[in-house]
Motif scaffolding. Structure first.
Motif, short mmCIF file in Angstrom:
data_model
loop_
_atom_site.label_atom_id
_atom_site.label_comp_id
_atom_site.label_asym_id
_atom_site.label_seq_id
_atom_site.Cartn_x
_atom_site.Cartn_y
_atom_site.Cartn_z
N ASN A 149 -54.43 10.92 -18.97
CA ASN A 149 -53.25 11.01 -18.10
C ASN A 149 -53.70 10.59 -16.71
OD1 ASN A 149 -51.41 12.23 -16.12
ND2 ASN A 149 -50.36 12.88 -17.99
N THR A 150 -53.26 9.42 -16.31
CA THR A 150 -53.77 8.84 -15.05
C THR A 150 -53.32 9.62 -13.82
OG1 THR A 150 -51.89 7.36 -15.07
CG2 THR A 150 -53.98 6.47 -15.87
N LEU A 152 -54.32 -1.41 -24.08
CA LEU A 152 -53.22 -0.61 -23.53
C LEU A 152 -51.92 -1.42 -23.62
CD1 LEU A 152 -52.38 1.94 -21.86
CD2 LEU A 152 -52.67 0.51 -19.86
N GLU A 177 -48.56 -0.21 -22.77
CA GLU A 177 -47.70 -0.06 -21.61
C GLU A 177 -48.17 1.11 -20.75
OE1 GLU A 177 -44.00 2.66 -22.98
OE2 GLU A 177 -43.87 0.53 -23.44
N ASN A 178 -47.91 1.06 -19.46
CA ASN A 178 -48.32 2.10 -18.53
C ASN A 178 -47.29 2.20 -17.42
OD1 ASN A 178 -49.46 3.88 -16.77
ND2 ASN A 178 -51.29 2.64 -16.35
N ILE A 183 -51.35 8.31 -21.71
CA ILE A 183 -51.41 6.92 -22.16
C ILE A 183 -52.71 6.74 -22.93
CG2 ILE A 183 -49.98 5.93 -20.34
CD1 ILE A 183 -52.59 5.20 -18.90
N SER A 189 -47.58 -5.79 -12.58
CA SER A 189 -47.57 -4.62 -13.48
C SER A 189 -46.27 -4.55 -14.28
CB SER A 189 -47.78 -3.34 -12.69
OG SER A 189 -46.74 -3.17 -11.76
N TYR A 221 -46.99 4.24 -15.17
CA TYR A 221 -47.53 4.87 -13.94
C TYR A 221 -48.47 3.95 -13.18
CZ TYR A 221 -45.70 8.94 -16.28
OH TYR A 221 -44.86 9.80 -16.91
N PHE A 222 -48.56 2.71 -13.62
CA PHE A 222 -49.57 1.82 -13.03
C PHE A 222 -49.40 1.68 -11.51
CE2 PHE A 222 -51.54 -2.10 -11.69
CZ PHE A 222 -52.74 -2.07 -12.36
N TYR A 244 -47.07 -4.43 -17.89
CA TYR A 244 -46.93 -3.08 -18.45
C TYR A 244 -45.49 -2.59 -18.58
CZ TYR A 244 -51.88 -3.01 -17.39
OH TYR A 244 -53.21 -3.32 -17.33
N GLN A 260 -41.68 0.26 -14.31
CA GLN A 260 -42.57 1.24 -13.68
C GLN A 260 -41.79 2.45 -13.17
OE1 GLN A 260 -46.21 0.77 -13.11
NE2 GLN A 260 -45.59 -0.40 -14.91
#
Lengths: 312, 322
Positions: free
Chosen positions: A230-231, A52, A54-55, A222, A130, A57-58, A134, A137
């Motif tokens: 989709n988290t 992964l 980038e995220n 993601i 994060s 929504y972490f 990532y 945010q």
């Protein structure tokens, strides 16, 4: 010596101080803290390890997790009432000018402060981590909702530990009761959720609750390896997900969550929609259920503690 | 008399106090009166009901029947304010291992509503008093049994209480520590505190107490001043003197002394019956020497509290057997 009548608040804070010093010096507490940081670190590192990039929504999908809830509930609550009896330290404590209600409330408040501070440090670590791992945010300002939700979720188990401890006067029984109930609800909830056409019952017991899917796609999908997810879409209705559901309710106030039944013996068959519910309702209901259970168990613990006869 | 005793004559008063555990009666219609300013010994064999009585007095147990008043206030379980003027050291006290000695006193001091200045003055004084100077910053978990006993005494005196209740304060202490505790009890009594001390060590009570209650099977066998209790059953103290040249004049001279009730001659032995428990050996030996006798040996046999205790227990057992 000043023989003036001491203030209620002064004595209450003395009990809070007494309990906090005990809590933060426990080896078990320090062990649980270490576990929580290892868990948070793995949470940060493993998705990156599996590809992964980038995220955003972490942070707003992060929760300390139900295992952390029960762990901190046990290490902060197990000795609080029953341990005092087992060690005999309750005798000098209860012969001081503090009522049992004051002792109970002081201990409870100390547990709350310890958990709140611990989770704040944990969440701060996760936020910083994060951003490093990532990138920037989304909706960081909502992170405190997740923190508050996790504290509420933990307090159900704190109240169970305190009630079992106050009734049994035995820390081991308190731990086994809380952990046994936790395992039973996780396993039982999972089985009922998979097999039943009526998973709503799970909304009214502590734990994971029923699982559903938001009917909108929030933000971006993601990709981890070859899997696109989709988290934000997954929703669990139980008391373990209060923080996450509050954030989703703030971000998507008009969205509905659909609950499906999947035939586990025929996974190729399409999932059948059972019912839908607004995310706001799910969030508020889980808070109500958590507060109700916590209040009932705390009342039981207080009532049992008030009636203790100190024989030893 | 301490100033608070103007308002209440009795530091402790129980009326028909009873505590039952199922079919077992641990305390049976106990009537106890502890005068303000006294050092009152609470004596009895193991299982007599001493600790149960004390736990009712400090609010840890609820009485099945009867009533108890401490410093003029009716005792109820969980009556926090009533404990503001009481210091209590439990039998074999146990304190949180994670706290340091000084921290324990500090947190308890806050519970008593002591302000920072009071705590800063009182805590080092008490640490010094109980002989823990230099160890106050060690964790209680590292304290020996004797040191835990000492910190237990310190926390019982923290609030300068009007009434100090000590449950078996000498248990776990070495002989030097036991003497120190006895001296400490005498010292705090001089400061005007009422001391109620439970013990199964008769000689300890005999050395420090002005009043004594003897309890067995939950019932008070006797309760009075130490002097009265000692004389109640024991009869007169007897002195035996071995005298060379024991004449009738010597017997008459000894008989003329005011503490002497009777003096009889038996060979070269002079048996003297005394009306006091005071040490009168000097007076008697002076009378013998002046009348021409030569003292070879002298023993004064008083009836100790131990004798009274055993006699009372035996009497009660005989009574219940009949």
């Amino acid at each position: 010596m000043n023989k003036e009548h001491p203030s209620w608040l002064g004595r209450f804070w003395a009990v809070v101080r007494y309990e906090m010093l005990w809590n933060i010096r426990k080896k078990m507490f320090l062990g649980a803290l270490l576990f929580a940081f290892v868990f948070a670190t793995l949470n940060l590192a493993l998705p990156g390890y599996f590809g992964l990039s980038e995220n955003p929504y972490f942070v707003i999908t992060f929760s300390a997790g139900n295992l952390t809830f029960i762990l901190f509930a046990i290490v902060t609550g197990m000795h609080s009432i029953s341990g005092e009896y087992e060690k005999g330290t309750v005798v000098p404590l209860l012969t001081k000018p503090v009522s049992r209600t004051m002792v109970f409330l002081g201990k409870l408040f100390a547990i709350f402060l310890v958990i709140l501070v611990t989770y704040t440090v944990l969440f701060t670590y996760t936020i910083i981590g994060s951003i490093i791992v990532y990138g920037p945010q989304n909706s960081l300002y909502l992170a405190p909702l997740s923190l508050i939700g996790d504290v509420i979720s933990t307090f159900i188990w704190v109240s169970v530990v305190l009630a079992a401890g106050a009734i049994s006067k035995n820390s081991l029984i308190a731990i086994l009761t809380a952990f046994g109930l936790f395992i039973a609800l996780v396993l039982g909830g999972g089985i009922i959720g998979q097999l039943s056409d009526n998973p709503q019952a799970l909304n009214y017991i502590p734990g994971t609750g029923a699982t559903g899917t938001l009917n909108i796609i929030g933000g971006e999908n993601i990709t981890i390896g070859n899997i696109s997810i989709n988290t934000l879409s997954a929703v669990a209705t139980g008391t373990d997900s209060i923080g996450n559901n509050l954030i989703k309710a703030v971000l998507y106030p008009n969205s509905e969550v659909g609950f499906y039944h999947q035939n586990i013996f025929n996974l190729t068959a399409p999932a059948r929609l059972l019912y839908t519910e607004p995310i706001g309702l799910i969030a508020l209901r889980s808070i109500g259920v958590a507060v109700l259970y916590t209040a009932v168990f705390l009342f039981v613990a207080w009532f049992a503690f008030k009636r203790w006869q100190i024989l030893e | 008399m301490p100033f608070w005793c103007v308002a209440v004559d009795l530091a402790i008063e129980t009326i028909d106090l009873t505590k039952q555990y199922g079919s077992l009666t641990a305390v049976n219609k106990l009537n106890l009166r502890v005068e303000c300013g006294s050092i009152h010994g609470f004596l009895g064999p193991n299982g007599a009901g001493k600790s149960t009585t004390i736990k009712i007095l400090v609010g840890l147990l609820k009485a099945t029947q009867g009533s108890a008043k401490v410093l003029g206030q009716e005792v109820h379980v969980d009556q926090a304010d009533a404990r503001l003027s009481i210091g209590y050291m439990p039998e074999l006290p146990r304190f949180p291992n994670h706290l340091k000695g000084a921290e324990l006193l500090d947190v308890y001091g806050r519970m008593y509503g002591m302000n920072p200045q009071e705590r800063q003055t009182q805590i080092p004084r008490l640490i010094d008093l109980v002989g823990l100077k230099g160890r106050e910053n060690d964790l209680i978990g590292k304290y020996s049994k004797g040191m835990q006993q000492r910190i237990g005494i310190a926390q019982a005196l923290l609030n300068n209480p009007q009434l100090v209740i000590l449950d078996e304060p000498s248990i776990g202490l070495d002989p030097v520590g036991m003497v120190e505790v006895r001296e400490l009890v005498k010292a705090i009594s001089k400061e005007g505190m009422t001391v109620f001390v439970s013990s199964h060590l008769l000689y300890e009570v005999e050395q420090i107490c002005s009043h004594v209650t003897i309890i067995n099977r939950g019932q008070a066998l006797v309760s009075d001043t130490l002097e009265t209790v000692s004389q109640m059953i024991s009869g007169p103290t007897v002195m035996q003197v071995e005298v060379v040249n024991l004449s009738g004049a010597t017997v008459a001279a000894v008989k003329a002394l005011s503490p002497v009730k009777e003096a009889t001659k038996s060979g070269n032995m002079l048996n003297v019956s005394l009306s006091t428990r005071e040490d009168v050996r000097a007076e008697v030996s002076q009378a013998i020497t002046k009348s021409g006798g030569i003292i070879v040996g002298m023993t004064q046999k008083g009836h100790s509290l131990e004798d009274v205790f055993i006699q009372l227990i035996n009497k009660r057992q005989e009574g219940s057997a009949q």
